[in-house]
Write an enzyme that holds these catalytic residues in place. Structure first.
Site, PDB file in Angstrom:
ATOM      1  N   LYS A  67       0.627  -0.867  -0.094  1.00 45.05           N
ATOM      2  CA  LYS A  67      -0.010  -0.025  -0.187  1.00 45.05           C
ATOM      3  C   LYS A  67       0.771   1.251   0.020  1.00 45.05           C
ATOM      4  CE  LYS A  67      -3.055  -1.483  -0.678  1.00 45.05           C
ATOM      5  NZ  LYS A  67      -3.290  -2.789  -2.289  1.00 45.05           N
ATOM      6  N   SER A  68       1.924   0.916  -0.257  1.00 43.71           N
ATOM      7  CA  SER A  68       2.996   2.182  -0.695  1.00 43.71           C
ATOM      8  C   SER A  68       3.114   3.203  -2.190  1.00 43.71           C
ATOM      9  CB  SER A  68       4.046   1.563  -0.368  1.00 43.71           C
ATOM     10  OG  SER A  68       4.298   1.717   1.352  1.00 43.71           O
ATOM     11  N   THR A  71       1.607  -0.263  -7.154  1.00 45.70           N
ATOM     12  CA  THR A  71       1.001  -1.015  -8.117  1.00 45.70           C
ATOM     13  C   THR A  71       1.970   0.254  -9.136  1.00 45.70           C
ATOM     14  OG1 THR A  71      -0.911  -1.203  -7.032  1.00 45.70           O
ATOM     15  CG2 THR A  71      -0.995  -1.253  -8.911  1.00 45.70           C
ATOM     16  N   TRP A  72       1.104   1.651  -8.769  1.00 42.25           N
ATOM     17  CA  TRP A  72       2.367   2.755  -9.964  1.00 42.25           C
ATOM     18  C   TRP A  72       3.734   2.413  -9.540  1.00 42.25           C
ATOM     19  CZ3 TRP A  72       2.179   8.678  -6.959  1.00 42.25           C
ATOM     20  CH2 TRP A  72       1.761   9.335  -8.292  1.00 42.25           C
ATOM     21  N   HIS A 130       7.908  -7.329  -1.233  1.00 40.65           N
ATOM     22  CA  HIS A 130       7.271  -6.371  -0.129  1.00 40.65           C
ATOM     23  C   HIS A 130       8.919  -7.021   0.939  1.00 40.65           C
ATOM     24  CE1 HIS A 130       3.999  -4.737  -0.952  1.00 40.65           C
ATOM     25  NE2 HIS A 130       3.796  -6.015  -1.086  1.00 40.65           N
ATOM     26  N   SER A 160      -4.647   3.266   3.467  1.00 36.44           N
ATOM     27  CA  SER A 160      -4.683   2.277   2.934  1.00 36.44           C
ATOM     28  C   SER A 160      -5.213   1.212   2.848  1.00 36.44           C
ATOM     29  CB  SER A 160      -3.985   2.523   1.853  1.00 36.44           C
ATOM     30  OG  SER A 160      -3.889   1.840   0.519  1.00 36.44           O
ATOM     31  N   ARG A 284      -7.853   2.430  -4.776  1.00 39.58           N
ATOM     32  CA  ARG A 284      -9.275   3.040  -3.969  1.00 39.58           C
ATOM     33  C   ARG A 284      -9.388   5.253  -3.971  1.00 39.58           C
ATOM     34  NH1 ARG A 284      -9.238   4.809   1.686  1.00 39.58           N
ATOM     35  NH2 ARG A 284      -6.986   5.333   1.660  1.00 39.58           N
TER      36      ARG A 284
HETATM   37  P1  A3P Z   1      -5.015   4.594  -1.312  1.00 39.47           P
HETATM   38  O1  A3P Z   1      -5.660   3.401   0.034  1.00 39.47           O
HETATM   39  O2  A3P Z   1      -4.901   5.304  -0.077  1.00 39.47           O
HETATM   40  O3  A3P Z   1      -5.797   4.883  -2.601  1.00 39.47           O
HETATM   41  P2  A3P Z   1       0.198  -0.671  -3.504  1.00 39.47           P
HETATM   42  O4  A3P Z   1       0.057  -0.337  -4.906  1.00 39.47           O
HETATM   43  O5  A3P Z   1       1.308  -0.318  -2.592  1.00 39.47           O
HETATM   44  O6  A3P Z   1      -0.860  -1.589  -3.194  1.00 39.47           O
HETATM   45  O7  A3P Z   1      -0.722   0.848  -2.959  1.00 39.47           O
HETATM   46  C1  A3P Z   1      -1.727   0.522  -3.299  1.00 39.47           C
HETATM   47  C2  A3P Z   1      -2.219   2.413  -2.701  1.00 39.47           C
HETATM   48  O8  A3P Z   1      -1.876   3.093  -4.274  1.00 39.47           O
HETATM   49  C3  A3P Z   1      -3.668   3.224  -3.016  1.00 39.47           C
HETATM   50  O9  A3P Z   1      -3.739   3.936  -2.082  1.00 39.47           O
HETATM   51  C4  A3P Z   1      -4.128   3.635  -4.394  1.00 39.47           C
HETATM   52  O10 A3P Z   1      -4.952   3.916  -4.423  1.00 39.47           O
HETATM   53  C5  A3P Z   1      -2.989   3.596  -4.609  1.00 39.47           C
HETATM   54  N1  A3P Z   1      -2.798   3.743  -6.318  1.00 39.47           N
HETATM   55  C6  A3P Z   1      -2.853   3.025  -7.233  1.00 39.47           C
HETATM   56  N2  A3P Z   1      -2.671   3.204  -7.540  1.00 39.47           N
HETATM   57  C7  A3P Z   1      -2.133   4.336  -8.184  1.00 39.47           C
HETATM   58  C8  A3P Z   1      -1.672   5.692  -9.192  1.00 39.47           C
HETATM   59  N3  A3P Z   1      -1.032   4.904 -10.815  1.00 39.47           N
HETATM   60  N4  A3P Z   1      -1.523   6.531  -9.203  1.00 39.47           N
HETATM   61  C9  A3P Z   1      -1.101   6.944  -7.412  1.00 39.47           C
HETATM   62  N5  A3P Z   1      -1.782   6.328  -6.791  1.00 39.47           N
HETATM   63  C10 A3P Z   1      -2.024   4.596  -6.874  1.00 39.47           C
END
Ligand code: A3P
Length: 318
Positions: A67-68, A71-72, A130, A160, A284
């Site tokens: 959740k950091s 995915t991005w 991770h 998150s 999210r």
């Molecule tokens: P939130 O739950 O605060 O919305 P991970 O990818 O490490 O699982 O982290 C998920 C978090 O990154 C979520 O945060 C999600 O919405 C956010 N996220 C996913 N894709 C993103 C993107 N392309 N750009 C910015 N934030 C993104």
């Protein structure tokens, strides 16, 4: 051999049964091993990965706490690396979830009964993990492969995760219903792939000691200036954008392709599952400072104080 693998799996099972455990926010157990709290669906893969993965010098490892911004970062790194193969309008990101393009070692590649065949993958192979820096397989630290770590404000990270954990589709498992319920654990570092401070500190120190090997990124910085950070990422990976590419707007195209609004709305990310997590659960709100909707000021203060104490003197702060 498959016999050897099943022996290995039984050994892991016996081993795991002896680990200290605690309840994760999704209602499943976490297991403590060599300083890290592993989710039940990641522990076997984590151990197998540590024992078996052999890095190549050309590999790229994307590391993070859950959740950091994993995915991005997957989308960004994939796009940077493959920008000469696919134009943005034919990017595999349009039809494939980021987690299938850049696969996790622990929850995916090494979680199966058979070891993954990674030999045939063309260079550069991009993986994600991770696992904390200190316990990465020796060949990752020992080879000249590159590591990109992304971290995020710990309050946004935990909020998150709380929301993510409630979206899993699992039978007979009830996630915790309130943030308060899991908060004492969080304050003791008990969370999926925690403690938070151990994860960030390991990669932070490594990035200071070996800046050519480990790039340390912050989610908030990417939000603030994606162009600057994409350039930094590309340079670090040895694939800097040329002047021509800059003029042609390649950086902006990648930023746009990988943006939250774009990825979130793609059909491929609105439907389907990654393991028991809906693909949509990885997208999210993507807000900086959104934690204030879910944590009281006193909870935030308590957790931040702990994190600050743990990071004291490191030069890293949130
Ligand atoms: P939130 O739950 O605060 O919305 P991970 O990818 O490490 O699982 O982290 C998920 C978090 O990154 C979520 O945060 C999600 O919405 C956010 N996220 C996913 N894709 C993103 C993107 N392309 N750009 C910015 N934030 C993104």
């Amino acid at each position: 051999s498959s016999k050897g693998e099943s022996v290995l799996r039984d050994e892991i099972q016996d081993l795991v049964a002896g680990f200290p455990s605690a309840k994760n926010w999704d209602g499943t157990p976490l297991y403590f091993y060599k300083g890290v709290w592993y989710p039940v669906f990641g522990i076997r893969g984590a151990l197998s990965f540590q024992q078996h993965f052999i890095a190549r010098d050309t590999d790229i490892i994307l590391a993070s706490m859950p959740k950091s911004g994993t995915t991005w970062l997957k989308a960004l790194a994939f796009s940077v690396v493959n920008r000469n193969i696919y134009s943005p309008t034919e990017s595999p990101l349009l039809t494939t979830p980021p987690h299938d393009l850049v696969r996790f070692f622990e929850m995916d590649l090494y979680s199966k009964s058979q070891l993954p065949d990674l030999e045939h993958l063309p260079a550069p192979r991009i993986f994600s993990s991770h696992t904390h820096y200190e316990i990465l397989p020796p060949s990752i630290r020992g080879s000249s492969c590159k590591i990109v770590y992304i971290c995020r404000n710990p309050l946004d990270q935990l909020v998150s995760y709380f929301h993510f954990a409630r979206k899993f589709k699992r039978e007979n498992v009830k996630p915790l219903t309130s943030i308060d319920e899991g908060f004492d654990n969080i304050c003791r570092g008990i969370q999926s792939y925690g403690p938070f401070w151990e994860s960030v500190l390991g990669y932070w120190k490594a990035s200071l000691e070996r800046p050519d090997k480990v790039l340390f990124l912050k989610y908030e910085d990417l939000k603030e200036d994606i162009t600057f950070n994409l350039k930094k990422l590309a340079e670090f990976l040895g694939l800097p954008f040329s002047e021509k590419e800059e003029k042609e707007g390649v950086i902006q195209e990648i930023a746009e392709l990988c943006s939250f609004d774009n990825l979130k709305d793609l059909k491929v990310n609105r439907t389907g599952f990654f393991k028991s997590a809906p693909n949509s659960s990885f997208f999210r709100k993507a807000k900086v400072g959104g934690w204030c909707n879910d944590l009281t000021p006193s909870m935030a203060e308590r957790f931040l104080k702990i994190v600050e104490e743990k990071l004291a003197g490191s030069g890293l702060s949130f």
